[in-house]
Design an enzyme around this catalytic site. Structure first.
Site, mmCIF file in Angstrom:
data_model
loop_
_atom_site.group_PDB
_atom_site.id
_atom_site.type_symbol
_atom_site.label_atom_id
_atom_site.label_comp_id
_atom_site.label_asym_id
_atom_site.label_seq_id
_atom_site.Cartn_x
_atom_site.Cartn_y
_atom_site.Cartn_z
ATOM 1 C CD GLU A 111 -2.833 -1.315 2.170
ATOM 2 O OE1 GLU A 111 -2.200 -1.338 3.582
ATOM 3 O OE2 GLU A 111 -4.282 -1.359 2.145
ATOM 4 C CD GLU A 146 -3.474 -6.389 3.613
ATOM 5 O OE1 GLU A 146 -3.211 -7.146 2.625
ATOM 6 O OE2 GLU A 146 -2.651 -5.449 3.642
HETATM 7 C C1 3H9 Z 1 -1.185 -5.005 7.011
HETATM 8 O O1 3H9 Z 1 -0.287 -4.470 6.606
HETATM 9 C C2 3H9 Z 1 -2.352 -4.084 7.008
HETATM 10 C C3 3H9 Z 1 -2.534 -3.087 6.185
HETATM 11 O O2 3H9 Z 1 -3.435 -3.049 5.195
HETATM 12 C C4 3H9 Z 1 -2.551 -1.787 6.960
HETATM 13 C C5 3H9 Z 1 -3.763 -1.505 7.802
HETATM 14 C C6 3H9 Z 1 -3.806 -0.073 8.272
HETATM 15 N N1 3H9 Z 1 4.295 -7.159 11.970
HETATM 16 O O3 3H9 Z 1 8.035 -14.398 9.251
HETATM 17 P P1 3H9 Z 1 9.281 -14.396 9.620
HETATM 18 C C7 3H9 Z 1 8.013 -10.693 12.664
HETATM 19 S S1 3H9 Z 1 -1.407 -6.267 7.833
HETATM 20 C C8 3H9 Z 1 4.952 -7.566 13.225
HETATM 21 O O4 3H9 Z 1 9.951 -15.244 10.715
HETATM 22 P P2 3H9 Z 1 10.689 -14.626 7.109
HETATM 23 C C9 3H9 Z 1 7.720 -12.125 12.811
HETATM 24 O O5 3H9 Z 1 6.578 -12.300 13.883
HETATM 25 C C10 3H9 Z 1 0.513 -7.113 7.655
HETATM 26 N N2 3H9 Z 1 5.959 -8.515 13.084
HETATM 27 O O6 3H9 Z 1 10.588 -13.846 8.720
HETATM 28 C C11 3H9 Z 1 8.885 -12.693 13.442
HETATM 29 O O7 3H9 Z 1 9.355 -12.359 14.911
HETATM 30 P P3 3H9 Z 1 9.892 -13.359 15.871
HETATM 31 C C12 3H9 Z 1 0.451 -7.653 6.245
HETATM 32 C C13 3H9 Z 1 6.113 -9.313 12.185
HETATM 33 O O8 3H9 Z 1 12.020 -13.986 6.676
HETATM 34 C C14 3H9 Z 1 9.819 -11.944 12.920
HETATM 35 O O9 3H9 Z 1 9.127 -10.815 12.166
HETATM 36 N N3 3H9 Z 1 1.703 -8.302 6.169
HETATM 37 C C15 3H9 Z 1 5.565 -8.909 10.865
HETATM 38 O O10 3H9 Z 1 10.511 -16.042 7.309
HETATM 39 C C16 3H9 Z 1 10.555 -12.652 11.436
HETATM 40 O O11 3H9 Z 1 9.382 -13.176 10.674
HETATM 41 C C17 3H9 Z 1 1.736 -9.423 6.489
HETATM 42 O O12 3H9 Z 1 0.928 -10.434 6.622
HETATM 43 C C18 3H9 Z 1 4.496 -7.642 10.806
HETATM 44 N N4 3H9 Z 1 4.108 -7.442 9.720
HETATM 45 O O13 3H9 Z 1 9.261 -13.980 6.561
HETATM 46 C C19 3H9 Z 1 3.289 -10.022 6.297
HETATM 47 N N5 3H9 Z 1 5.841 -9.742 9.802
HETATM 48 O O14 3H9 Z 1 11.291 -13.382 15.283
HETATM 49 C C20 3H9 Z 1 3.741 -10.806 7.454
HETATM 50 C C21 3H9 Z 1 6.967 -10.348 10.584
HETATM 51 O O15 3H9 Z 1 10.054 -12.729 16.725
HETATM 52 N N6 3H9 Z 1 5.061 -11.048 7.420
HETATM 53 N N7 3H9 Z 1 6.875 -10.465 11.853
HETATM 54 O O16 3H9 Z 1 9.179 -14.693 16.063
HETATM 55 C C22 3H9 Z 1 5.442 -12.354 6.716
HETATM 56 O O17 3H9 Z 1 4.727 -12.979 5.768
HETATM 57 C C23 3H9 Z 1 6.756 -12.684 6.734
HETATM 58 O O18 3H9 Z 1 7.371 -12.255 7.859
HETATM 59 C C24 3H9 Z 1 7.909 -12.279 5.699
HETATM 60 C C25 3H9 Z 1 9.332 -12.576 5.991
HETATM 61 C C26 3H9 Z 1 7.501 -13.027 4.441
HETATM 62 C C27 3H9 Z 1 7.565 -10.837 5.355
#
Ligand code: 3H9
Length: 700
Positions: A109, A129
């Protein structure tokens, strides 16, 4: 600026760098930092254009998911991103998003509010999302259709799948793919952009009038994500972009976003997001804990489980010996593996060459030849303690020191199996779920002496085999099957008390389970539990009601799908048909046992089945056989088809309210006796007004 967002210069081009490890989420301070940078860009005459980039070759993974709980608990009004993106889009100088790694959710976004987007070839963009039970909430459903067209935008927002840079370029989501140094390429792109007229995404209305079959997309989303509110609302919001002005669409999106955010579905799915990562964290295991390299594996048994496990190794590129006791069993096992792979080739999942390479990694044999080279041996023979101990005794004399000896037992005592060896610290349970090459769950069963490096290795190996590994303790049935017993027991009791077989299955299916409990029994084979019950009959406490129907069905040779009859009758395509004979027999068996028949409503069916899971789960937690309640939830999601939007049985109970769950269980105890005695932990948390999640946190 701020520590999270830095503004530097390359001549007349400003470089705005987001530095919020590990994934550059839009945590508090990041949107504010972007805003401050944009204000500087706008007001500084020496700046002609800007590049927005993420540090460590990661763009932005989205909003900070932890912040959502602050909104729903009333501590915060919003993430405040829309206001910032409005300023970015209205900046008088071009802003170029330079995407490496992931531009997900709020990350995409943000990129779409910029005037241009360039991406590295390995970058991915997406609006995931809906996998968190929400819809894009910072303009995603309004800007994405303006870039890639409404139909594609609706699909991307409703399914949540990412697209790679090359596809994003074709779709119009990014403007250029830049191989090589991203910052240098993006700065060069920005220099050229500075000379062009500014175009805001919100004004690009050309693709909004393209034809789109929203009903078809709704149906596809309902099929893929049954009962998921966010998927449908995401489509509604994209469709609104075709009927409303940009600002109206944005306001409408905000309303739908909030509806989703406040729903139990999103609370459950956010719990799952963090839970999936939490289960990898094991007390005592650190980055320094050794991992045993697994370069060669061996599997004993080429039946349904052994064959599936061998496929997991071959799929991961690890050579695997497959041992059987007879040529006939070995041929049968290999033929099944070949058939499974051929089906995947026919469906276009991978090529014939890939299949050939995987088959070539398997060495089928009848002897222990080569076992001395294996780094892990997984035993997957049928459930019998004597046979398993014999095999582990043999392995102890053959397998090299330092290799892992694992059992795929689904119920038996790992310590007793380990006692057949002189190296119990290397013995562990690796409980795969059927079909092992498909199901994502791996229960890693810790014996009393299993060493931390062995546990660490199995947890990591699970990841390599494309599984979600959960560490469980060594109790009968471990976590998953121990809970599944009471769940399926109640399903049978309900039928014996008068509920129809399809009614019980339908209620659980409607709740969101992949299949009803009785149909699941038919799929797994009713004889499996029947054999186990015979083996442990001496442990049954006298005077406690036992289900009768499944054992009786097995006595009639009705083992489920494999014999074409079980709870249901199956046609040649394995479609289930209700069998009136079963209803008549069950009634007769129940009458013989003095069980009264009555009308049973959907609420009772649901509560008895699901609360049986919850009550047993609470005991498991209290006894320490699961590390956290969220571990139990992950087991149920990946091993038993529990719907993610319910969060798992323990989160579901939290969301219903433990006081209500406890009260209902007390009612069942009054009606049905000691099988329903409330777990002490459940009683305690209910009386304290607490939750399983809070209990997890309180224990660190
Ligand atoms: C959104 O954006 C809503 C919008 O429309 C705006 C609204 C106003 N937040 O997955 P990993 C942490 S909703 C907080 O192992 P990878 C995760 O918990 C969001 N924390 O890494 C972990 O913590 P820990 C939409 C997050 O390299 C650490 O980071 N976005 C977030 O295997 C490492 O993560 C998503 O749904 C976050 N957004 O994979 C994407 N993301 O080490 C969500 C990660 O303490 N994220 N953490 O356990 C992912 O899909 C994967 O993290 C990604 C990297 C593929 C990016």
């Amino acid at each position: 600026m701020s520590e999270l967002v830095q503004l530097t210069r390359d001549g007349e081009i400003a470089i705005i760098t987001i530095q919020n490890p590990p994934v550059n989420a839009l945590s508090p301070g990041v949107p504010e930092g972007i805003l401050a940078s944009i204000e500087t860009v706008a007001s500084d005459d020496a700046i002609q254009a800007a590049v927005l980039i993420g540090a460590n070759r990661r763009f932005i993974a989205g909003a900070d998911i932890k912040e959502f709980a602050k909104i729903t608990s009333g501590g915060k009004r919003s993430i405040g991103l829309n206001e910032v993106l409005d300023k970015v889009e209205n900046c008088s100088k071009p802003v170029v998003a330079a995407i490496e790694g992931h531009a997900f959710g709020g990350g995409l976004e943000t990129a779409m509010a910029c005037h241009y987007r360039v991406a590295a070839p390995s970058a991915q963009v997406g609006q995931p999302e809906c996998k968190l039970g929400i819809i894009p909430g910072a303009g995603g459903t309004q800007r994405l259709p303006r870039l890639c067209g409404v139909a594609k935008a609706a699909e991307l927002c409703a399914f949540g799948d990412p697209v790679k840079a090359s596809e994003a370029l074709t779709l119009g989501i990014v403007d250029q793919v830049i191989a090589g140094d991203m910052l240098a390429g993006a700065v060069a792109f920005a220099r050229e952009a500075a000379a062009k007229p500014l175009i805001r995404t919100r004004d690009r209305n050309g693709k909004l009038s393209e034809a789109a079959d929203f009903d078809a997309i709704r149906k596809a989303a309902a099929k893929r994500s049954r009962n998921l509110m966010a998927a449908q609302k995401a489509i509604d919001s994209v469709e609104a972009s075709t009927k409303m002005s940009f600002d109206e669409g944005l306001a409408n999106e905000q309303k739908l976003f909030m509806e989703c955010l406040y729903s139990d579905q999103s609370k459950a799915m956010i719990h799952v997001f963090f839970g999936e990562r939490e289960v990898a964290k094991i007390p005592g295991i650190t980055k320094e804990t050794p991992v045993i390299p697994i370069a060669a594996a061996a599997v004993i048994g080429a039946g349904t489980m052994g064959g599936g496990i061998a496929m997991c190794f071959a799929n991961a590129g690890i050579p695997v010996i497959v041992k059987e006791t007879t040529q006939e069993a070995l041929d049968r096992g290999l033929a099944t593996i070949r058939k499974n792979y051929s089906n995947s080739v026919k469906k276009g999942r991978f090529s014939q060459e890939v299949m050939d390479a995987r088959m070539a990694l398997m060495t089928p044999q009848l002897t222990y030849d080569g076992f001395e080279k294996a780094d892990i041996v997984i035993e997957a023979v049928f459930e019998g303690m004597a046979l398993k101990k014999q095999i582990f005794g043999e392995l102890d004399g053959i397998v090299k020191q330092g290799a892992i000896l694992a059992s795929n037992t689904s119920t038996l005592n790992i310590d007793e199996i380990a006692s057949a060896t002189k190296r119990p610290e290397f013995v562990v349970g690796t409980h795969f779920f059927s079909p092992a090459n498909v199901m994502k769950l791996l229960e890693v069963v810790r014996g009393k002496e299993t060493s931390l490096p062995v546990i660490n290795t199995c947890m990591q190996l699970g990841k390599k085999l494309a599984k979600v590994s959960v560490l469980v303790g060594n109790c009968f049935g471990f976590v998953g099957n121990r809970m599944f017993g009471p769940y399926r027991r109640e399903a049978q009791f309900l039928v014996e008390e008068g509920a129809s077989v399809p009614a019980v299955d339908q209620v659980l299916y409607n709740f969101g389970m992949a299949m009803g409990p009785l149909a699941t029994g038919d799929l797994a084979g009713l004889d499996v539990g029947w054999r186990i019950r015979k083996e442990i009959a001496h442990l049954q406490k006298p005077g406690i009601r036992q289900p009768v129907a499944e054992d009786q069905l097995c006595e009639k040779g009705r083992y489920g799908q494999k014999t074409g009859v079980g709870w249901y009758k199956y046609d040649e395509n394995r479609n289930a048909v209700v069998d009136p004979d079963v209803a008549a027999w069950v009634k007769q068996w129940a009458t013989e046992k003095g069980i009264e028949q009555r009308e049973i409503g959907a609420d009772e069916i649901l509560d008895r089945c699901i609360y049986a899971l919850v009550n047993e789960g609470a005991r498991i937690l209290e006894e320490g056989f699961a590390l956290r309640s969220v571990d139990i939830d992950i087991v149920y999601l990946y091993g038993y088809g529990f719907p993610a939007y319910r969060g798992g049985p323990m989160k579901y109970a939290d969301l219903v309210g433990l006081d209500k769950v406890y009260a209902r269980i007390c009612e069942f105890e009054k009606q049905h006796g000691e099988l329903w005695r409330p777990a002490p932990l459940l009683e305690k948390l209910a009386k304290e007004g607490s939750t399983f999640s809070a209990w997890d946190k309180s224990r660190g």
